[in-house]
Design a protein around this motif. Structure first.
Motif, PDB file in Angstrom:
ATOM      1  N   ARG A 131       4.204   1.861 -11.619  1.00 38.05           N
ATOM      2  CA  ARG A 131       2.800   1.448 -11.864  1.00 38.05           C
ATOM      3  C   ARG A 131       1.685   2.232 -10.640  1.00 38.05           C
ATOM      4  NH1 ARG A 131      -0.006  -2.511  -8.349  1.00 38.05           N
ATOM      5  NH2 ARG A 131       2.036  -3.168  -7.475  1.00 38.05           N
ATOM      6  N   PHE A 132       2.638   2.073  -9.034  1.00 36.99           N
ATOM      7  CA  PHE A 132       2.389   3.089  -8.775  1.00 36.99           C
ATOM      8  C   PHE A 132       1.715   4.617  -9.032  1.00 36.99           C
ATOM      9  CE2 PHE A 132       4.333  -0.027  -5.158  1.00 36.99           C
ATOM     10  CZ  PHE A 132       3.301  -0.837  -5.099  1.00 36.99           C
ATOM     11  N   THR A 133       3.119   4.991  -9.621  1.00 34.55           N
ATOM     12  CA  THR A 133       2.900   6.287 -10.070  1.00 34.55           C
ATOM     13  C   THR A 133       1.592   6.965 -11.034  1.00 34.55           C
ATOM     14  OG1 THR A 133       4.848   6.671 -10.226  1.00 34.55           O
ATOM     15  CG2 THR A 133       3.794   8.209 -11.430  1.00 34.55           C
ATOM     16  N   VAL A 134       1.129   5.653 -11.797  1.00 33.96           N
ATOM     17  CA  VAL A 134      -0.549   5.591 -12.668  1.00 33.96           C
ATOM     18  C   VAL A 134      -0.926   5.190 -11.472  1.00 33.96           C
ATOM     19  CG1 VAL A 134      -1.366   3.982 -13.925  1.00 33.96           C
ATOM     20  CG2 VAL A 134       0.603   4.853 -14.401  1.00 33.96           C
ATOM     21  N   GLU A 135      -1.411   4.642 -10.830  1.00 35.98           N
ATOM     22  CA  GLU A 135      -2.053   4.429  -9.787  1.00 35.98           C
ATOM     23  C   GLU A 135      -3.015   5.470  -8.840  1.00 35.98           C
ATOM     24  OE1 GLU A 135      -1.734   0.708  -8.235  1.00 35.98           O
ATOM     25  OE2 GLU A 135      -2.234  -0.654 -10.184  1.00 35.98           O
ATOM     26  N   THR A 136      -2.005   6.303  -8.286  1.00 34.48           N
ATOM     27  CA  THR A 136      -1.973   6.538  -7.349  1.00 34.48           C
ATOM     28  C   THR A 136      -0.826   8.692  -7.490  1.00 34.48           C
ATOM     29  OG1 THR A 136       0.611   6.813  -6.043  1.00 34.48           O
ATOM     30  CG2 THR A 136      -1.312   5.037  -5.271  1.00 34.48           C
ATOM     31  N   GLY A 141       1.208  -1.205   0.007  1.00 33.99           N
ATOM     32  CA  GLY A 141      -0.156   0.263  -0.121  1.00 33.99           C
ATOM     33  C   GLY A 141       0.878   1.499   0.420  1.00 33.99           C
ATOM     34  N   HIS A 142       0.709   2.131  -1.414  1.00 34.56           N
ATOM     35  CA  HIS A 142       1.325   2.986  -0.907  1.00 34.56           C
ATOM     36  C   HIS A 142       0.132   4.715  -1.484  1.00 34.56           C
ATOM     37  CE1 HIS A 142       6.062   1.903  -0.986  1.00 34.56           C
ATOM     38  NE2 HIS A 142       5.170   0.607  -1.133  1.00 34.56           N
ATOM     39  N   GLY A 143      -0.937   4.516  -0.015  1.00 36.53           N
ATOM     40  CA  GLY A 143      -1.503   5.370  -0.610  1.00 36.53           C
ATOM     41  C   GLY A 143      -2.776   5.057  -2.080  1.00 36.53           C
ATOM     42  N   LEU A 198      -3.582   7.952 -13.993  1.00 34.12           N
ATOM     43  CA  LEU A 198      -2.393   8.285 -15.361  1.00 34.12           C
ATOM     44  C   LEU A 198      -2.387   7.248 -16.641  1.00 34.12           C
ATOM     45  CD1 LEU A 198      -0.621  10.401 -12.909  1.00 34.12           C
ATOM     46  CD2 LEU A 198      -2.376  11.039 -13.435  1.00 34.12           C
ATOM     47  N   SER A 199      -2.525   8.653 -17.764  1.00 32.45           N
ATOM     48  CA  SER A 199      -2.290   8.641 -18.967  1.00 32.45           C
ATOM     49  C   SER A 199      -0.102   8.148 -18.966  1.00 32.45           C
ATOM     50  CB  SER A 199      -2.676   9.187 -20.336  1.00 32.45           C
ATOM     51  OG  SER A 199      -2.240  10.576 -19.808  1.00 32.45           O
ATOM     52  N   PHE A 200       0.161   7.577 -20.083  1.00 35.35           N
ATOM     53  CA  PHE A 200       1.410   7.299 -19.848  1.00 35.35           C
ATOM     54  C   PHE A 200       2.265   8.835 -20.100  1.00 35.35           C
ATOM     55  CE2 PHE A 200       5.773   8.032 -22.302  1.00 35.35           C
ATOM     56  CZ  PHE A 200       6.612   7.119 -21.645  1.00 35.35           C
ATOM     57  N   TRP A 246       4.725   9.314 -16.411  1.00 39.42           N
ATOM     58  CA  TRP A 246       6.363   9.230 -16.789  1.00 39.42           C
ATOM     59  C   TRP A 246       7.249  10.272 -16.557  1.00 39.42           C
ATOM     60  CZ3 TRP A 246       9.479   5.425 -17.907  1.00 39.42           C
ATOM     61  CH2 TRP A 246      10.603   6.098 -18.287  1.00 39.42           C
ATOM     62  N   PRO A 247       6.645  11.657 -16.581  1.00 37.38           N
ATOM     63  CA  PRO A 247       6.965  12.587 -16.289  1.00 37.38           C
ATOM     64  C   PRO A 247       7.939  12.643 -13.903  1.00 37.38           C
ATOM     65  CG  PRO A 247       6.101  14.224 -17.584  1.00 37.38           C
ATOM     66  CD  PRO A 247       5.261  12.232 -17.767  1.00 37.38           C
ATOM     67  N   VAL A 248       6.589  12.465 -13.446  1.00 34.26           N
ATOM     68  CA  VAL A 248       6.265  12.533 -12.554  1.00 34.26           C
ATOM     69  C   VAL A 248       7.878  11.086 -12.232  1.00 34.26           C
ATOM     70  CG1 VAL A 248       4.577  11.876 -10.510  1.00 34.26           C
ATOM     71  CG2 VAL A 248       4.003  13.209 -12.636  1.00 34.26           C
ATOM     72  N   PHE A 249       7.038  10.117 -12.443  1.00 33.41           N
ATOM     73  CA  PHE A 249       8.480   8.742 -12.283  1.00 33.41           C
ATOM     74  C   PHE A 249       9.544   8.563 -13.047  1.00 33.41           C
ATOM     75  CE2 PHE A 249      10.455   5.493 -14.624  1.00 33.41           C
ATOM     76  CZ  PHE A 249      10.547   4.251 -13.741  1.00 33.41           C
ATOM     77  N   PHE A 250       9.364   9.494 -14.084  1.00 35.97           N
ATOM     78  CA  PHE A 250      11.147   9.424 -14.689  1.00 35.97           C
ATOM     79  C   PHE A 250      12.424  10.637 -13.039  1.00 35.97           C
ATOM     80  CE2 PHE A 250      14.749  11.667 -16.706  1.00 35.97           C
ATOM     81  CZ  PHE A 250      15.181  10.206 -17.454  1.00 35.97           C
TER      82      PHE A 250
END
Length: 538
Positions: A409-414, A313-315, A323-325, A329-333
């Motif tokens: 995956r966490f970035t896309v979901e949360t 669980g991360h939020g 989120l879309s790619f 992607w910018p947040v994740f990278f």
């Protein structure tokens, strides 16, 4: 080597056993010096970093207290945080710390004094550590139970738990050197493998804190050493047994043990094909699986209960949907680069290391990869070498991919790039260090090995001192004097003043000893050949 050594397919267990050098004896003195330096560096960090300042340490401590108090391990997101851990963290506060702020050492409360029998747990704060297996916490809970009657101050007991973690990791340089020797590295590269583990600032920082990663790293190192034995023809049942037991400890500690356990089994498959002793390999592999199942059952349980190996669980998920790619992607990278690489090389607290630390970490990663690839090509590795490298380095590559995928995956979901932790690779770092050392031994002559070892020692020793120096930012914010900052460290330390100073002195002695031994090692005439199981097998 004598010419009458039988080829691998014909080697018996007895022959293989007598031809192999001892696993941990006969290693260069500098390897032992690196073990001592790593231990002292971790012990310095065990109080130079204030109690609860390490990443997630309050949660780890709370999990230990819960395990001791309730003698159970709840399901995912079902463990509340102990109020005693929350009260202790409030007493310590947050950095920067001043010398006139801490409670006088004799007045600091014990865990019993922080515990209210009718109000033990928080009704709103969930301790996420129940997503992990309980072995690390159960072990420290047993220590807490033994120490309960002593009425120790809470911070002194946390320091003891930190010191136990440091002791767990202290043999890592020794095991790395033994693994590199087993695979055929010469003396200089044996030392390089040890230095790669001993002089990694982020690992030193982690070893001085309460964190279940420490038990995972320590147990995984023994698994990797066993994999080196198997790949060089050791198919004895007793070897499989201790590898399996080490794997069981790792599996009952954290999910990143799974790729390592899989690699250990793969080592037996490779050995069966290589030696053509299929029946013996099958028996030993069965022993490995049986012993490993003492910890592996946890992950079967997770599949049955949660439908996944590792619930996490991360939020909360975004109400607006994934989120879309282009959005994710910018947040994740940006987050991945800022956190993953520094937290492998330098350690957490990105605000302390700054942009320079991020740049240095990325540069070190690129340099390591480029040099390793160049060595693998230049060394004209045989297929045997390539397979060994794949088995030993495969887990760290797989773990890096898993971390990146999960964080994305966490970035896309949360909308939050959680889990980008370079320290997650530490359990498999010993395999990468051994592969690097053996590849360097194949690729370079004595001069090249001398330069590579000297550079590694210089960067590692410099990085160790530099990372400790960065800790001054957490102490006595208005002071510019180093002595004033040290005074604050000693005032907050759980240890008596003299003991704290003594740890620093022993660290300095170990550092100077390693420097002297390094100069001596680099001045040796030639890279002495070291008898290894890999050489025997060839």
């Amino acid at each position: 080597m004598t010419s009458d050594v039988p080829p691998p397919a014909e080697m018996t267990s007895a022959t293989a056993s007598t031809d192999r050098p001892p696993l941990l004896r006969g290693l260069p003195l500098l390897v032992w010096g690196l073990c001592a330096l790593m231990l002292m560096t971790m012990l310095v960090w065990s109080f130079t970093r204030a109690t609860f300042s390490a990443q997630d340490e309050r949660a780890h401590v709370g999990a230990v207290l819960y395990a001791e108090e309730f003698r159970e391990w709840p399901g995912f997101q079902e463990m509340p945080l102990m109020l005693s851990a929350m009260r202790a963290a409030e007493i310590v506060g947050t950095s920067p710390f001043s010398a006139d702020e801490p409670w006088p050492r004799p007045d600091r409360p014990s865990w019993a004094e922080l515990t209210t029998p009718d109000n033990l747990v928080s009704g709103s704060t969930v301790n996420q550590m129940s997503q992990h297996p309980p072995l690390y916490y159960a072990g420290l809970a047993a220590v807490h139970r033994v120490l309960a009657d002593a009425g120790l101050n809470f911070d002194l007991e946390v320091w003891i738990w930190r010191a136990l973690s440091a002791i767990m990791l202290a043999p890592l340089p020794l095991l790395a050197a033994a693994l590199a020797r087993r695979l055929g590295a010469g003396r200089r590269m044996i030392v390089l493998a040890a230095a790669a583990m001993a002089l990694l600032p982020a690992l030193q920082l982690l070893g001085g804190s309460v964190n279940n990663d420490n038990l995972l790293i320590a147990s995984s190192a023994w698994v990797f050493l066993g994999m080196g034995c198997v790949l060089t023809g050791d198919l004895r049942v007793r070897t499989a047994l201790w590898i399996g037991l080490a794997a069981a400890v790792a599996l009952l500690t954290k999910a990143f043990a799974l790729p390592i356990a899989a690699a250990a089994f793969a080592a037996y498959v490779v050995a069966a094909v290589r030696t053509r002793r299929v029946r013996q390999a099958a028996v030993s592999a069965s022993v490995l699986v049986a012993a490993g199942s003492l910890g592996g059952w946890w992950w079967v349980r997770n599949l049955l209960l949660y439908g996944t190996l590792q619930p996490s669980g991360h939020g909360d998920e975004l109400a607006s949907g994934p989120l879309s790619f282009a959005e994710a992607w910018p947040v994740f990278f940006d987050t991945f680069v800022d956190r993953f690489f520094p937290r492998y090389w330098i350690g957490a607290n990105g605000g302390i290391i700054g942009d320079l630390g991020v740049a240095v970490s990325v540069a070190l990663t690129a340099l390591f990869v480029m040099v390793l690839v160049a060595m693998l090509i230049r060394g004209r590795a045989t297929w045997r070498d390539i397979v060994d490298d794949a088995v030993l380095a495969g887990p760290v590559i797989l773990m890096a991919l898993i971390v990146a995928y999960q964080s994305y995956r966490f970035t896309v979901e949360t909308g939050i790039a959680a889990g980008a932790q370079g320290r997650y690779l530490f359990p498999a770092a010993i395999g990468a260090a051994a592969v690097f050392a053996v590849a360097a031994h194949r690729a370079f002559g004595d001069l090249g090995r001398r330069i590579l070892l000297g550079g590694t020692l210089a960067i590692g020793l410099g990085g160790t001192v530099w990372r400790l120096a960065l800790a001054r930012g957490s102490w006595e914010p208005d002071a510019t004097s180093l002595w004033a900052k040290l005074d604050a460290v000693f005032a907050w330390s759980p240890l008596p003043y003299a003991a704290s100073v003594g740890v620093y002195v022993l660290f300095a002695v170990a550092l100077l000893a390693v420097v002297a031994l390094s100069v001596r090692e680099l001045a040796r005439a030639g890279d002495d050949a070291v008898e290894s199981a890999a050489a025997v097998a060839r």
